[in-house]
Enzyme design. Structure first.
Site, PDB file in Angstrom:
ATOM      1  CE  LYS A 155      -4.490   1.447   1.824  1.00  0.00           C
ATOM      2  NZ  LYS A 155      -5.103   1.625   0.509  1.00  0.00           N
ATOM      3  CD  GLU A 209      -6.023  -3.213  -6.793  1.00  0.00           C
ATOM      4  OE1 GLU A 209      -6.551  -3.447  -5.692  1.00  0.00           O
ATOM      5  OE2 GLU A 209      -4.795  -3.170  -6.957  1.00  0.00           O
TER       6      GLU A 209
HETATM    7  N1  PDD Z   1      -7.875   2.441  -0.887  1.00  0.00           N
HETATM    8  N2  PDD Z   1      -7.280  -1.522  -4.050  1.00  0.00           N
HETATM    9  C1  PDD Z   1      -6.679  -0.315  -4.026  1.00  0.00           C
HETATM   10  C2  PDD Z   1      -5.745   0.033  -5.129  1.00  0.00           C
HETATM   11  C3  PDD Z   1      -6.926   0.579  -2.952  1.00  0.00           C
HETATM   12  O1  PDD Z   1      -6.317   1.765  -2.922  1.00  0.00           O
HETATM   13  C4  PDD Z   1      -7.838   0.205  -1.933  1.00  0.00           C
HETATM   14  C5  PDD Z   1      -8.157   1.088  -0.753  1.00  0.00           C
HETATM   15  C6  PDD Z   1      -8.454  -1.064  -2.021  1.00  0.00           C
HETATM   16  C7  PDD Z   1      -9.411  -1.550  -0.958  1.00  0.00           C
HETATM   17  O2  PDD Z   1      -8.721  -1.890   0.213  1.00  0.00           O
HETATM   18  P1  PDD Z   1      -9.421  -1.841   1.655  1.00  0.00           P
HETATM   19  O3  PDD Z   1     -10.668  -2.655   1.535  1.00  0.00           O
HETATM   20  O4  PDD Z   1      -8.426  -2.469   2.560  1.00  0.00           O
HETATM   21  O5  PDD Z   1      -9.692  -0.396   1.926  1.00  0.00           O
HETATM   22  C8  PDD Z   1      -8.146  -1.911  -3.081  1.00  0.00           C
HETATM   23  C9  PDD Z   1      -8.057   3.355   0.228  1.00  0.00           C
HETATM   24  C10 PDD Z   1      -9.422   3.335   0.824  1.00  0.00           C
HETATM   25  C11 PDD Z   1      -7.602   4.749  -0.193  1.00  0.00           C
HETATM   26  O6  PDD Z   1      -6.624   4.790  -0.926  1.00  0.00           O
HETATM   27  O7  PDD Z   1      -8.192   5.751   0.214  1.00  0.00           O
END
Ligand code: PDD
Length: 287
Positions: free
Chosen positions: A152, A184
C-alpha cells in the site's frame, strides 16, 4: 473555542498539532520519492472498522519496503483513538502514513533513519452515502501501476490519473484493466456476480492490493452460502455480469450499475450486492 471553530488536529511524529502547523521537512522521502506507505480505516461512532487487519497490512507494507514499524499495535490504536477524540470524529476515516524519513535527496539513505509518521482524520458520510441507493457508474482505464501493487504505497500517481479520468467522465471510480482483464479499482477491489450466480474477484497476488474489506466481504458471502471464486475476469465478463460492486474502507460495498456507459443488468443495484452491504454494515456496527 466552540467545537465548530476547533481546528482539525493532525498527528506528526508524536505531537498533536493544528493542521496548519502539522508539517514535515521538504526533504521527507515520502514527498520526494513516494517512499512510504499508508493505511485508511473507517470510523463509525467509537468503532474502528476492521482495524486489526488494516494495522497488520500496515506492518506488512512496511516490512516489504524495509521500513521499521515505529509502533506496536496497541500504540497505533491508542494514537488513532486519541486523534479521533481530539477531532470529535463520529463518521469518516483515519489516515496513517509512514515514510522512510528525512534525509538529503539521494536515492538511498542510511537504513536506520527515523521514519516519519503522519496521521489525520477526515469526516465522510460513509454510512448513509446516497450513491449506495442508486449505485454508481464507473469507467475502465489501463492499469499503469508498478509490479508490487500488494504494497500500500503512497506512490499513487497512476491512481490519481485514473481518478481524474473518472472525474472528467462524471463517474465514481476507474476500474483498471490489464490486457482486457480487471485488476482492481483505482482505490477499491472489484467484484462481479457472474451470469452463473457466482461471486468472483481476483485472487491475491502482487497484481492487486489485498483489500481488508474484500476479505471480510468474502467471508460473509461464504457464510451466507454464496459460492465465491477467486480468479481473473475480463471487462467483457463484467459487462455481462448480473451484478458488479466494489469494496474499500471508505465505501464499504458500493453497487456499480454502469460500466463505460453500458448498463449492468437492469441498471439497478443487485440483491446480492445489497445483502452483502447490509450484513457487512451490521457486523461492522455490532462488531
Ligand atoms: N484504498 N485496491 C486499491 C488500489 C486501494 O487503494 C484500496 C483502498 C483497495 C481496498 O482496500 P481496503 O478494503 O483495505 O480499503 C483496493 C483506500 C481506501 C484509499 O486509498 O483511500
Amino acid at each position: 473555542m466552540s467545537a465548530a471553530q476547533a481546528p482539525r488536529i493532525a498527528y506528526v511524529n508524536g505531537r498533536y498539532l493544528p493542521l496548519a502547523e502539522a508539517t514535515l521537512p521538504i526533504m521527507d522521502r515520502g514527498f520526494l520519492f513516494g517512499d512510504g506507505i499508508y493505511e485508511v480505516t473507517a470510523v463509525l461512532g467509537d468503532r474502528f472498522i476492521d482495524n486489526e487487519p488494516h494495522l497488520a497490512r500496515l506492518d506488512r507494507s512496511l516490512k516489504a519496503i524495509g521500513i521499521r514499524n515505529p509502533h506496536t499495535l496497541d500504540e497505533w490504536t491508542e494514537i488513532q483513538r486519541e486523534l479521533v477524540k481530539r477531532n470529535g470524529l463520529t463518521q469518516g476515516i483515519v489516515y496513517i502514513e509512514v515514510t522512510r524519513g528525512t534525509y538529503e535527496r539521494e536515492f538511498t539513505c542510511p537504513e536506520d533513519i527515523a521514519p516519519n509518521v503522519v496521521m489525520f482524520t477526515q469526516v465522510k458520510n460513509i454510512l448513509a452515502n446516497p450513491a449506495t441507493e442508486k449505485g454508481v457508474a464507473v469507467i475502465t482505464v489501463n492499469d499503469l501501476r508498478w509490479a508490487r501493487r500488494d504494497i500500500k504505497s503512497v506512490a499513487l500517481l497512476a491512481q490519481v490519473l485514473a481518478k481524474f479520468e473518472a472525474k472528467r467522465a462524471g463517474v465514481a471510480e476507474a476500474v483498471m484493466l490489464e490486457e482486457g482483464v480487471v485488476t482492481e479499482g483505482a482505490s477499491s477491489t472489484v467484484f462481479i456476480v457472474s451470469s452463473a450466480g457466482v461471486l468472483v474477484t481476483r485472487a491475491l497476488s502482487t497484481s492487486v492490493l489485498p483489500g481488508v474489506t474484500r476479505s471480510s466481504v468474502m467471508r460473509l458471502a461464504r457464510e451466507t452460502g454464496l459460492h465465491v471464486e477467486e480468479r481473473p475476469f475480463t471487462r467483457q465478463e463484467m459487462l455481462a455480469a448480473r451484478e458488479v460492486f466494489y469494496t474499500s474502507a471508505s465505501s464499504f460495498v458500493m453497487p456499480v450499475v454502469e460500466v463505460d456507459g453500458e448498463k449492468i443488468a437492469d441498471g439497478r443495484p443487485g440483491p446480492i450486492t445489497k445483502k452483502l452491504r447490509t450484513i457487512y454494515l451490521d457486523e461492522a456496527q455490532r462488531g
